[in-house]
Design an enzyme around this catalytic site. Structure first.
Site, mmCIF file in Angstrom:
data_model
loop_
_atom_site.group_PDB
_atom_site.id
_atom_site.type_symbol
_atom_site.label_atom_id
_atom_site.label_comp_id
_atom_site.label_asym_id
_atom_site.label_seq_id
_atom_site.Cartn_x
_atom_site.Cartn_y
_atom_site.Cartn_z
ATOM 1 N N LYS A 271 -8.058 17.446 -23.185
ATOM 2 C CA LYS A 271 -7.263 16.963 -22.266
ATOM 3 C C LYS A 271 -7.746 18.540 -21.679
ATOM 4 C CE LYS A 271 -5.313 12.275 -22.787
ATOM 5 N NZ LYS A 271 -6.612 11.952 -21.624
ATOM 6 N N ARG A 345 -7.426 3.170 -29.368
ATOM 7 C CA ARG A 345 -7.995 2.219 -29.473
ATOM 8 C C ARG A 345 -8.358 2.294 -30.468
ATOM 9 N NH1 ARG A 345 -13.278 3.384 -25.510
ATOM 10 N NH2 ARG A 345 -11.204 4.592 -24.768
HETATM 11 N N1 BES Z 1 -3.778 8.246 -23.123
HETATM 12 C C1 BES Z 1 -5.178 7.967 -22.729
HETATM 13 C C2 BES Z 1 -5.446 7.166 -20.979
HETATM 14 C C3 BES Z 1 -4.195 7.656 -20.059
HETATM 15 C C4 BES Z 1 -5.022 8.448 -19.342
HETATM 16 C C5 BES Z 1 -3.118 6.931 -20.105
HETATM 17 C C6 BES Z 1 -3.473 8.512 -17.986
HETATM 18 C C7 BES Z 1 -2.261 7.069 -18.839
HETATM 19 C C8 BES Z 1 -3.318 8.313 -18.020
HETATM 20 C C9 BES Z 1 -6.189 7.671 -23.129
HETATM 21 O O1 BES Z 1 -5.787 8.235 -24.822
HETATM 22 C C10 BES Z 1 -7.531 8.329 -22.879
HETATM 23 O O2 BES Z 1 -7.324 9.682 -23.103
HETATM 24 N N2 BES Z 1 -8.866 7.507 -22.814
HETATM 25 C C11 BES Z 1 -9.330 8.161 -22.166
HETATM 26 C C12 BES Z 1 -11.149 7.296 -22.831
HETATM 27 C C13 BES Z 1 -12.311 8.156 -22.943
HETATM 28 C C14 BES Z 1 -12.261 9.552 -24.248
HETATM 29 C C15 BES Z 1 -13.325 7.215 -22.833
HETATM 30 C C16 BES Z 1 -9.835 8.078 -20.828
HETATM 31 O O3 BES Z 1 -9.161 7.483 -20.178
HETATM 32 O O4 BES Z 1 -9.600 9.388 -20.605
HETATM 33 MN MN MN Z 2 -6.216 9.861 -25.410
#
Ligand code: BES
Ligand code: MN
Ligand code: ZN
Length: 490
Positions: A271, A345
């Site tokens: 990230k 997921r």
């Molecule tokens: N934990 C994150 C989602 C999240 C983002 C929760 C911001 C709370 C605040 C999750 O694991 C994630 O990183 N999801 C990705 C999915 C994508 C790679 C398809 C996302 O939402 O960007």
């Molecule tokens: Mn994630």
């Protein structure tokens, strides 16, 4: 702080009395219907000018002979349409101000409010706990104003068939569950590791006589949870799969599955740095499940509820899972991991497949699953996904009066097209647009067949960067009250 019920007619006194005010013809009604020693409060200097707009306060000195030193009025708006949310917001705001002004003891006057007594008692007690919540474990300075030691709730004359003492007990159980969830979520990743959360879960089980099981990395791999193991592969910390059960012999359970990513860096699909620290909240689903179980334990609820918590952090590492890797899930399906940041997921897929083994009556999972859910709904509503319209409706209706709002999202196979893989049964991401829905369609492939299932994407609401009416900044404990209601505790 001790919260108790007191008889307004025989009230012995406190430092600061919180007096909710209603707008319009009902203005000051609360002050006029006060019995016994409280009646003198109608003569409080300045009361006539005190504001009644929602959450506006005035701190006044009580007249001679009053059973309190100060009167803290707080506006509740119009009597018409006064609901639990407005009362909660008002009492929480007043409680925070009272603490700031170093009130050693509080009373909350609930007379004259057009709400059933037991509802007013429950929501006022919760508002005190929610409003005064702070996460102080890691602060060493102690120049902060202390919590009041005592708070008396003074119920009004208004009827309602409920028992105010039972309402207070319920509120205290809910508040304890919410506080437990908030503490776990606010605790940073180096403090709330998988093993530490599992330890917390064990202590909870011991407190309430629940069964407790924990699997370590070797057991997770041996069982065949290949997707969960893949997420944990880059982690130096031991992952844990925790199973709590309130009544293992008690018929088909309600299964609550909580995403427990103790810190989400994204893994190899790292990230960006901005706000990454908020990813300590990526175990808010697991925390909500534990909060619910804590409350059910306190309430001695008879219903069988099982909590399943896949716990790990998601780290970049030389040995970590890579984009393109294919893993075998507990269900037997193979998954191509296109993006290691879509890790929630993956561990939920295995936890949902595990849930089937408990022959559940229904399965509800909670997860801070997608940024896309936040983009779709903002920060005030969480998303509910379910092929079972009745379960989705129950969740929405349960949550609404409790300050936990859910909005239904589509589950349509057209979105699942995105998840086709060239080399495996499915891939873990699709396009960005509609990302929360695509994630839900992924989970659907692993949910126990023929069992009502709902997926709650609480990424919008679990962690707030500013305080709202009765959520403090940071962890909210979102989901705990709705789960308690679903489990029949409230
Ligand atoms: N934990 C994150 C989602 C999240 C983002 C929760 C911001 C709370 C605040 C999750 O694991 C994630 O990183 N999801 C990705 C999915 C994508 C790679 C398809 C996302 O939402 O960007
Ligand atoms: Mn994630
Ligand atoms: Zn995540």
């Amino acid at each position: 702080m001790n919260i108790r019920l007191a008889d307004p007619a025989a009230f012995a006194g406190c430092d600061t009395l919180i007096l909710p005010l209603l707008e319009g013809p009902d203005r000051k009604r609360a002050a006029q219907v006060l019995p016994g020693a409280l009646a003198v409060l109608a003569k409080t200097p300045g009361l006539d000018d005190a504001p009644f707009a929602p959450k506006e306060t005035a701190l006044l000195y009580a007249p001679d002979g009053a059973p309190c030193r100060r009167v803290l009025t707080v506006g509740c708006g119009a009597a018409e349409g006064l609901d639990t949310a407005r009362l909660r917001a008002a009492v929480a705001a007043a409680a925070r101000l009272a603490r700031e002004r170093r009130a050693g003891s509080l009373a909350v006057c609930l007379a004259g409010l057009p709400l059933p007594t037991q509802e007013a008692v429950r929501e006022a007690a919760l508002a005190l706990r929610f409003g005064l919540y702070r996460f102080l474990e890691l602060k060493t300075g102690d120049d902060l104003p202390p919590d009041p030691e005592d708070a008396a709730l003074l119920p009004g004359e208004a009827g309602g068939d409920g028992d105010p003492a039972a309402a207070l007990r319920l509120a205290e159980a809910e508040a304890a569950g919410v506080a437990l969830a908030r503490d776990l979520v606010n605790r940073p990743g180096n403090h709330a590791t998988a093993a530490r959360i599992a330890e917390e879960a064990r202590a909870l089980a011991v407190r309430h006589g629940f069964s407790f099981q924990v699997m370590d990395r070797a057991a997770i791999e041996a069982l065949g949870m290949g997707a969960f193991a893949a997420v944990a592969q880059g982690s130096r910390a031991e992952p844990c799969f925790v199973v709590l059960d309130t009544a293992p012999e008690g018929g088909r359970p309600l299964c609550l599955v909580g995403k427990g990513v103790t810190f989400d860096t994204g893994g190899i699909s790292l990230k960006p740095a901005a706000k990454m620290e908020e990813m300590k909240s990526d175990m808010a689903g697991a925390a909500a499940v534990l909060g619910c179980l804590e409350a059910l334990g306190r309430l001695g609820s008879p219903r069988r509820v099982a909590g399943l918590l896949p716990l790990t952090d998601n780290m970049p590492d030389g040995g970590g899972v890579k984009p393109g890797d294919v893993v075998r899930t507990l269900s037997g399906l193979s998954v191509e991991i296109i993006n290691t940041d879509a890790e929630g997921r993956l561990l939920l897929a295995d936890a949902l497949a595990f849930a089937a083994r408990l022959e559940p009556e229904a399965v509800v999972d909670l997860a801070t699953l997608t940024g896309a859910a936040r983009i779709a709904l903002g920060v005030h509503y969480a998303a509910v996904f379910s092929p079972d319209g009745e379960l989705a409706r129950r969740i929405r209706e349960a949550g609404l009066p409790l300050g936990e709002k859910f909005w239904p999202m589509p589950m349509d196979e057209v979105y699942a097209k995105e998840l086709e893989s060239d080399v495996a049964d499915l891939r873990n991401v699709g396009r960005r647009e509609g990302g929360a829905i695509i994630a839900a369609m992924f989970l659907k492939r692993f949910a126990p067949e023929g069992v009502p299932w709902a997926h709650l994407d609480i990424a919008p609401t679990a962690f707030q960067d500013a305080a709202t009416d009765f959520w403090t900044k940071g962890a909210t404990g979102f989901g705990v009250r709705t789960l308690i209601a679903l489990a029949g505790g409230a």
